[in-house]
Design an enzyme around this catalytic site. Sequence first.
Site, PDB file in Angstrom:
ATOM      1  N   GLU A 274     -15.368  28.402 -40.265  1.00  0.00           N
ATOM      2  CA  GLU A 274     -15.060  27.567 -39.299  1.00  0.00           C
ATOM      3  C   GLU A 274     -15.362  28.082 -37.926  1.00  0.00           C
ATOM      4  O   GLU A 274     -14.021  28.299 -37.393  1.00  0.00           O
ATOM      5  CB  GLU A 274     -13.983  26.525 -39.717  1.00  0.00           C
ATOM      6  CG  GLU A 274     -14.294  26.271 -40.883  1.00  0.00           C
ATOM      7  CD  GLU A 274     -13.300  24.727 -41.080  1.00  0.00           C
ATOM      8  OE1 GLU A 274     -14.229  23.596 -41.356  1.00  0.00           O
ATOM      9  OE2 GLU A 274     -12.405  24.450 -40.831  1.00  0.00           O
TER      10      GLU A 274
ATOM     11  N   ASN B 249     -12.277  17.105 -45.416  1.00  0.00           N
ATOM     12  CA  ASN B 249     -10.837  17.203 -44.648  1.00  0.00           C
ATOM     13  C   ASN B 249     -10.550  16.236 -44.010  1.00  0.00           C
ATOM     14  O   ASN B 249     -11.204  16.179 -42.652  1.00  0.00           O
ATOM     15  CB  ASN B 249     -10.873  18.668 -43.874  1.00  0.00           C
ATOM     16  CG  ASN B 249      -9.687  18.786 -43.050  1.00  0.00           C
ATOM     17  OD1 ASN B 249      -8.494  18.416 -43.319  1.00  0.00           O
ATOM     18  ND2 ASN B 249      -9.377  19.743 -42.196  1.00  0.00           N
TER      19      ASN B 249
ATOM     20  N   HIS C 292      -6.204  26.366 -41.378  1.00  0.00           N
ATOM     21  CA  HIS C 292      -7.178  25.810 -40.603  1.00  0.00           C
ATOM     22  C   HIS C 292      -6.869  26.062 -39.138  1.00  0.00           C
ATOM     23  O   HIS C 292      -5.939  26.285 -38.591  1.00  0.00           O
ATOM     24  CB  HIS C 292      -7.013  24.190 -40.820  1.00  0.00           C
ATOM     25  CG  HIS C 292      -8.176  23.347 -39.980  1.00  0.00           C
ATOM     26  ND1 HIS C 292      -8.387  22.899 -38.873  1.00  0.00           N
ATOM     27  CD2 HIS C 292      -9.210  23.043 -41.027  1.00  0.00           C
ATOM     28  CE1 HIS C 292      -9.109  22.346 -38.782  1.00  0.00           C
ATOM     29  NE2 HIS C 292      -9.849  22.317 -40.012  1.00  0.00           N
TER      30      HIS C 292
ATOM     31  N   GLY D 237     -14.967  19.313 -34.771  1.00  0.00           N
ATOM     32  CA  GLY D 237     -14.849  18.162 -33.921  1.00  0.00           C
ATOM     33  C   GLY D 237     -15.338  17.816 -32.738  1.00  0.00           C
ATOM     34  O   GLY D 237     -15.288  17.234 -31.888  1.00  0.00           O
TER      35      GLY D 237
HETATM   36  C1  PEP Z   1     -12.773  20.471 -40.062  1.00  0.00           C
HETATM   37  O1  PEP Z   1     -11.678  19.764 -39.567  1.00  0.00           O
HETATM   38  O2  PEP Z   1     -12.474  21.449 -40.795  1.00  0.00           O
HETATM   39  C2  PEP Z   1     -13.941  20.193 -39.420  1.00  0.00           C
HETATM   40  C3  PEP Z   1     -15.061  21.026 -40.113  1.00  0.00           C
HETATM   41  O3  PEP Z   1     -14.196  19.195 -38.652  1.00  0.00           O
HETATM   42  P1  PEP Z   1     -15.540  18.384 -38.101  1.00  0.00           P
HETATM   43  O4  PEP Z   1     -16.362  18.363 -39.211  1.00  0.00           O
HETATM   44  O5  PEP Z   1     -15.157  17.252 -37.701  1.00  0.00           O
HETATM   45  O6  PEP Z   1     -16.057  19.324 -37.066  1.00  0.00           O
END
Ligand code: PEP
Length: 254
Positions: A167, A9, A95, A173
Amino acid sequence: MRIPFVAGNWKMHKTVAEAVKYVKELRGLVKDVDGVEVVVSPPFTALHAAAEAARNSNVGIAAQDLHWEREGAFTGEVSGAMIREAGAEYVVVGHSERRTLFGETDATVNRKVAAACAAGLTPLVCIGETLDQRERQETFDVLDRQIRQGLDGLTGERIAQLVVAYEPVWAIGTGRNATPAQAAETHGHIRKRLRQWFGPDAAELCHVIYGGSVKPDNIADLVSQPDVDGALVGGASLDVRGFLEIVTRSRRAV
Ligand code: PEP
């Protein structure tokens, strides 16, 4: 048997030129890598060029969002039909950044998922709890609501083709990933609900992938959990060599 699915992503990163360079490099790097599905999601501006660069390769292209209408007076929005015509086959829906920064709800997620399917796109539907919700032991309730409302009205056949991305918001992040045990427990719960609500065949075929601070050094432990079918990767997908590491370490029969 579900083949691991790994999607990068990119969020609001990469110009058209940068996207094309990345995809050209990635398609060469993964041309002999089997046993894993590989997808990247450029911003809308680079979608068509990236899809052209990925043509006839084993790199798939995802958009990062869509509107639920086919066309109309919706300034700034892009429809599923437009995304499909641009050459993408997948689209990220719901998301947590869209939910928290742009007011997306389970109801809008549901409309977008339906629109994506109608346009011939495979939705990557993101669900996950905040840190507060986890600490209040509400994780499963939150996920149940997001699954029930977000996927409402979908048939078992549709669910079978879907990608659900678990997630946890606190892991996105932040550099703090869910532990393999936390991922296993939560993915097991999601699979159980898919089975209860959409049937055993749908639950067996639907990919449930993990997202949240995935990196080359933690991916193997995460995908070794029985219900973790791959990853949605944000920051660590921006560098093509790092993303390749994650892709190759995701390969296993799940
Ligand atoms: C995302 O944006 O879906 C994500 C998992 O970000 P990161 O891997 O940077 O935590």
